[in-house]
Write a protein that holds these residues in place. Structure first.
Motif, PDB file in Angstrom:
ATOM      1  N   ILE A   1       0.879  -1.175   0.000  1.00  0.00           N
ATOM      2  CA  ILE A   1       0.000   0.000   0.000  1.00  0.00           C
ATOM      3  C   ILE A   1       0.914   1.221   0.000  1.00  0.00           C
ATOM      4  O   ILE A   1       1.631   1.462   0.972  1.00  0.00           O
ATOM      5  CB  ILE A   1      -0.879   0.046   1.269  1.00  0.00           C
ATOM      6  N   SER A   2       0.889   1.957  -1.082  1.00  0.00           N
ATOM      7  CA  SER A   2       1.747   3.141  -1.149  1.00  0.00           C
ATOM      8  C   SER A   2       1.043   4.331  -0.491  1.00  0.00           C
ATOM      9  O   SER A   2       0.120   4.910  -1.071  1.00  0.00           O
ATOM     10  CB  SER A   2       2.106   3.485  -2.590  1.00  0.00           C
ATOM     11  N   PHE A   3       1.477   4.687   0.709  1.00  0.00           N
ATOM     12  CA  PHE A   3       0.911   5.859   1.379  1.00  0.00           C
ATOM     13  C   PHE A   3       1.254   7.117   0.579  1.00  0.00           C
ATOM     14  O   PHE A   3       0.469   8.054   0.520  1.00  0.00           O
ATOM     15  CB  PHE A   3       1.442   5.959   2.819  1.00  0.00           C
ATOM     16  N   SER A   4       2.436   7.104  -0.032  1.00  0.00           N
ATOM     17  CA  SER A   4       2.855   8.279  -0.819  1.00  0.00           C
ATOM     18  C   SER A   4       1.944   8.496  -2.010  1.00  0.00           C
ATOM     19  O   SER A   4       1.590   9.624  -2.353  1.00  0.00           O
ATOM     20  CB  SER A   4       4.298   8.091  -1.310  1.00  0.00           C
ATOM     21  N   LYS A   5       1.556   7.404  -2.653  1.00  0.00           N
ATOM     22  CA  LYS A   5       0.661   7.521  -3.817  1.00  0.00           C
ATOM     23  C   LYS A   5      -0.762   7.880  -3.367  1.00  0.00           C
ATOM     24  O   LYS A   5      -1.390   8.797  -3.902  1.00  0.00           O
ATOM     25  CB  LYS A   5       0.657   6.186  -4.571  1.00  0.00           C
ATOM     26  N   LEU A   6      -1.257   7.139  -2.363  1.00  0.00           N
ATOM     27  CA  LEU A   6      -2.655   7.327  -1.976  1.00  0.00           C
ATOM     28  C   LEU A   6      -2.902   8.700  -1.349  1.00  0.00           C
ATOM     29  O   LEU A   6      -3.910   9.346  -1.611  1.00  0.00           O
ATOM     30  CB  LEU A   6      -3.090   6.217  -1.015  1.00  0.00           C
ATOM     31  N   LEU A   7      -1.952   9.140  -0.529  1.00  0.00           N
ATOM     32  CA  LEU A   7      -2.168  10.421   0.164  1.00  0.00           C
ATOM     33  C   LEU A   7      -1.714  11.620  -0.659  1.00  0.00           C
ATOM     34  O   LEU A   7      -2.290  12.696  -0.557  1.00  0.00           O
ATOM     35  CB  LEU A   7      -1.409  10.427   1.495  1.00  0.00           C
ATOM     36  N   LEU A   8      -0.652  11.408  -1.457  1.00  0.00           N
ATOM     37  CA  LEU A   8       0.018  12.576  -2.046  1.00  0.00           C
ATOM     38  C   LEU A   8       0.155  12.528  -3.567  1.00  0.00           C
ATOM     39  O   LEU A   8       0.717  13.439  -4.164  1.00  0.00           O
ATOM     40  CB  LEU A   8       1.428  12.712  -1.444  1.00  0.00           C
ATOM     41  N   ASP A   9      -0.313  11.416  -4.167  1.00  0.00           N
ATOM     42  CA  ASP A   9      -0.189  11.257  -5.619  1.00  0.00           C
ATOM     43  C   ASP A   9       1.250  11.206  -6.113  1.00  0.00           C
ATOM     44  O   ASP A   9       1.513  11.484  -7.288  1.00  0.00           O
ATOM     45  CB  ASP A   9      -0.935  12.381  -6.367  1.00  0.00           C
ATOM     46  N   GLN A  10       2.184  10.866  -5.238  1.00  0.00           N
ATOM     47  CA  GLN A  10       3.558  10.672  -5.716  1.00  0.00           C
ATOM     48  C   GLN A  10       3.564   9.450  -6.619  1.00  0.00           C
ATOM     49  O   GLN A  10       2.861   8.479  -6.354  1.00  0.00           O
ATOM     50  CB  GLN A  10       4.506  10.429  -4.547  1.00  0.00           C
ATOM     51  N   GLN A  11       4.379   9.470  -7.653  1.00  0.00           N
ATOM     52  CA  GLN A  11       4.415   8.346  -8.591  1.00  0.00           C
ATOM     53  C   GLN A  11       5.793   7.708  -8.570  1.00  0.00           C
ATOM     54  O   GLN A  11       6.798   8.363  -8.802  1.00  0.00           O
ATOM     55  CB  GLN A  11       4.074   8.873 -10.000  1.00  0.00           C
ATOM     56  N   ASN A  12       5.839   6.414  -8.256  1.00  0.00           N
ATOM     57  CA  ASN A  12       7.098   5.667  -8.274  1.00  0.00           C
ATOM     58  C   ASN A  12       6.914   4.412  -9.108  1.00  0.00           C
ATOM     59  O   ASN A  12       5.789   4.075  -9.485  1.00  0.00           O
ATOM     60  CB  ASN A  12       7.512   5.320  -6.842  1.00  0.00           C
ATOM     61  N   PHE A  13       8.026   3.710  -9.381  1.00  0.00           N
ATOM     62  CA  PHE A  13       7.977   2.586 -10.325  1.00  0.00           C
ATOM     63  C   PHE A  13       6.822   1.620 -10.058  1.00  0.00           C
ATOM     64  O   PHE A  13       6.025   1.312 -10.933  1.00  0.00           O
ATOM     65  CB  PHE A  13       9.314   1.820 -10.327  1.00  0.00           C
ATOM     66  N   GLY A  14       6.715   1.138  -8.829  1.00  0.00           N
ATOM     67  CA  GLY A  14       5.715   0.111  -8.515  1.00  0.00           C
ATOM     68  C   GLY A  14       4.287   0.579  -8.710  1.00  0.00           C
ATOM     69  O   GLY A  14       3.382  -0.227  -8.968  1.00  0.00           O
ATOM     70  N   ASP A  15       4.056   1.886  -8.611  1.00  0.00           N
ATOM     71  CA  ASP A  15       2.684   2.401  -8.706  1.00  0.00           C
ATOM     72  C   ASP A  15       2.083   2.165 -10.092  1.00  0.00           C
ATOM     73  O   ASP A  15       0.886   1.965 -10.231  1.00  0.00           O
ATOM     74  CB  ASP A  15       2.644   3.900  -8.374  1.00  0.00           C
ATOM     75  N   SER A  16       2.943   2.187 -11.120  1.00  0.00           N
ATOM     76  CA  SER A  16       2.424   1.987 -12.474  1.00  0.00           C
ATOM     77  C   SER A  16       1.898   0.561 -12.643  1.00  0.00           C
ATOM     78  O   SER A  16       1.049   0.305 -13.498  1.00  0.00           O
ATOM     79  CB  SER A  16       3.511   2.291 -13.512  1.00  0.00           C
ATOM     80  N   LEU A  17       2.396  -0.376 -11.841  1.00  0.00           N
ATOM     81  CA  LEU A  17       1.892  -1.757 -11.884  1.00  0.00           C
ATOM     82  C   LEU A  17       0.730  -1.926 -10.912  1.00  0.00           C
ATOM     83  O   LEU A  17      -0.280  -2.556 -11.210  1.00  0.00           O
ATOM     84  CB  LEU A  17       3.009  -2.731 -11.508  1.00  0.00           C
TER      85      LEU A  17
END
Ligand code: SF4
Length: 389
Positions: free
Chosen positions: A2-18
């Protein structure tokens, strides 16, 4: 994860694209419909530490049943053909495997994306240079607390200092690293100090793991956080993720091995920012929850294939007898069919939970520790009211 960075802040990192890809939840054999799964390869059982929670039940001796160099390279070829997005070298301690740098070199040559999960204690300057040179995208270094707690948990005095040296050696050669920490009752009170360490050491990524009751981890269930402590820990991680961001610290922050965290995050945000909460819910629904046996696969040092690294007493086959691709395609494998279409097999709270499309019944390895593989995950800390039963 669970990416807190993506869910809370919309940060995009490699794993998020998958993880948050539109194909994610409909892909039964891979991270997306055109890719294979992430493969965790426990490339050796040998380890120089003796961690209390080790799901692989690593030992400090050499296991003669390990895949040979040739077998390992043939396996890596198959993974490229099967379009796996990444091979994660784990163990034991992967750097204890005698030919591991030959394998890194080979993986680099055939274009395989590789990451390692390591205790970091063996990464001296020379090894850090080789890890970087041979194209390891990411090195996750495990620490389970500050010095005393870590060394007690990991079974070797001096492990913390060596792991920190590993971090520093990687940083000197610009190798991307992150911290991996398994939450438990001994380190839970150290979370503020752990975040201070992340900030001070400029650690780029941090993964907080929930305990999975598998291997030696099944002997320490009483050291897992209570549900109430878990909620407090997740509250704290949410607050620190937001606070780091407000101060310009862009560490990627994730939790691992408990999909309740995403739902908890949604409920938390609903009270503060409804629009953001709806975005979180949409991302969780896109992801679909636990994907063991679909987007995640695991192979042990002897070539046995599993649905994930924790569910080790149900082998799907062995790559010495059948190709990884054939095993993973799963023709005629009833267990794989069930795990890939698990909703109708789940029991207890999971069976009637309103978050099934976002959680997918969480971790079956933890359910199995109750004596029933299809039972509710005992680490679900959401209340009956929250799950609608
Ligand atoms: S009850 Fe089961 S499916 Fe629902 S949130 Fe908890 S673990 Fe997930």
């Amino acid at each position: 994860m669970i990416s807190f960075s993506k869910l809370l802040l919309d940060q995009q990192n490699f794993g998020d694209s998958l993880r948050y890809n539109k194909d994610a939840k409909i892909s039964t054999r891979g991270t997306t419909t055109d890719k294979g799964p992430i493969v965790v390869w426990n490339c050796t059982r040998t380890c120089n530490l003796n961690c209390r929670h080790c799901y692989a039940e690593a030992v400090n001796t050499y296991d003669s049943g390990e895949l040979s160099t040739q077998e390992a390279m043939a396996f890596m070829d198959t993974l490229v053909s099967y379009k796996v997005p990444a091979l994660l070298f784990s163990g034991g301690e992967p750097l204890m495997r005698r030919d591991v740098f030959d394998l890194f070199e080979y993986g680099n040559k055939i274009g395989l994306r590789m990451v390692i999960s390591t205790n970091g204690t063996l990464i001296d300057k020379q090894k850090a240079e080789m890890i970087k040179k041979l194209g390891i995208s990411y090195a996750g270094i495990s620490l389970d607390g500050l010095k005393d707690v870590n060394d007690l948990f990991r079974g070797v005095s001096g492990a913390y200092v060596k792991a920190m040296e590993g971090f520093h050696n990687c940083r000197e050669v610009a190798q991307k690293t992150g911290l991996r920490l398994t939450l438990n009752r001994a380190n839970y009170k150290e979370l503020p100090a752990i975040f201070d360490l992340i900030e001070k050491e400029k650690i780029q990524r941090v993964c907080f793991y929930h305990l999975v009751y598998s291997g030696r981890g099944s002997n320490i269930t009483d050291e897992d956080l209570t549900h109430d402590e878990t909620r407090k820990a997740i509250d704290f991680i949410i607050e620190k993720t937001l606070e780091f961001h407000s101060r310009g610290i862009e560490t990627e922050i994730l939790t691992v091995d408990n999909h309740c965290d995403g739902i908890y995050l949604y409920e938390y945000m609903k009270k503060q920012d409804k629009k953001r909460a709806e975005k979180i819910l949409s991302l969780l629904t896109t992801n679909g929850g636990n994907r063991s046996g679909m987007a995640i696969s695991s192979v042990d040092w002897e070539g046995n294939v599993y649905i994930d690294q924790f569910t080790r007493d149900i082998s799907l086959g062995n790559i010495r007898n059948m190709s990884f691709a054939d095993i993973w395609d799963g023709s005629g494998n009833l267990f794989l069919e069930m795990i890939r279409d698990r909703k109708k097999h789940l029991k207890g709270r999971c069976a009637s939970c309103r978050w099934l499309n976002q959680c997918n019944g969480n971790f079956r390895a933890r359910a199995q520790s109750t004596g029933d593989f299809w039972a509710a995950d005992p680490a679900c800390y959401l209340t009956d009211e929250e799950i609608g039963v």
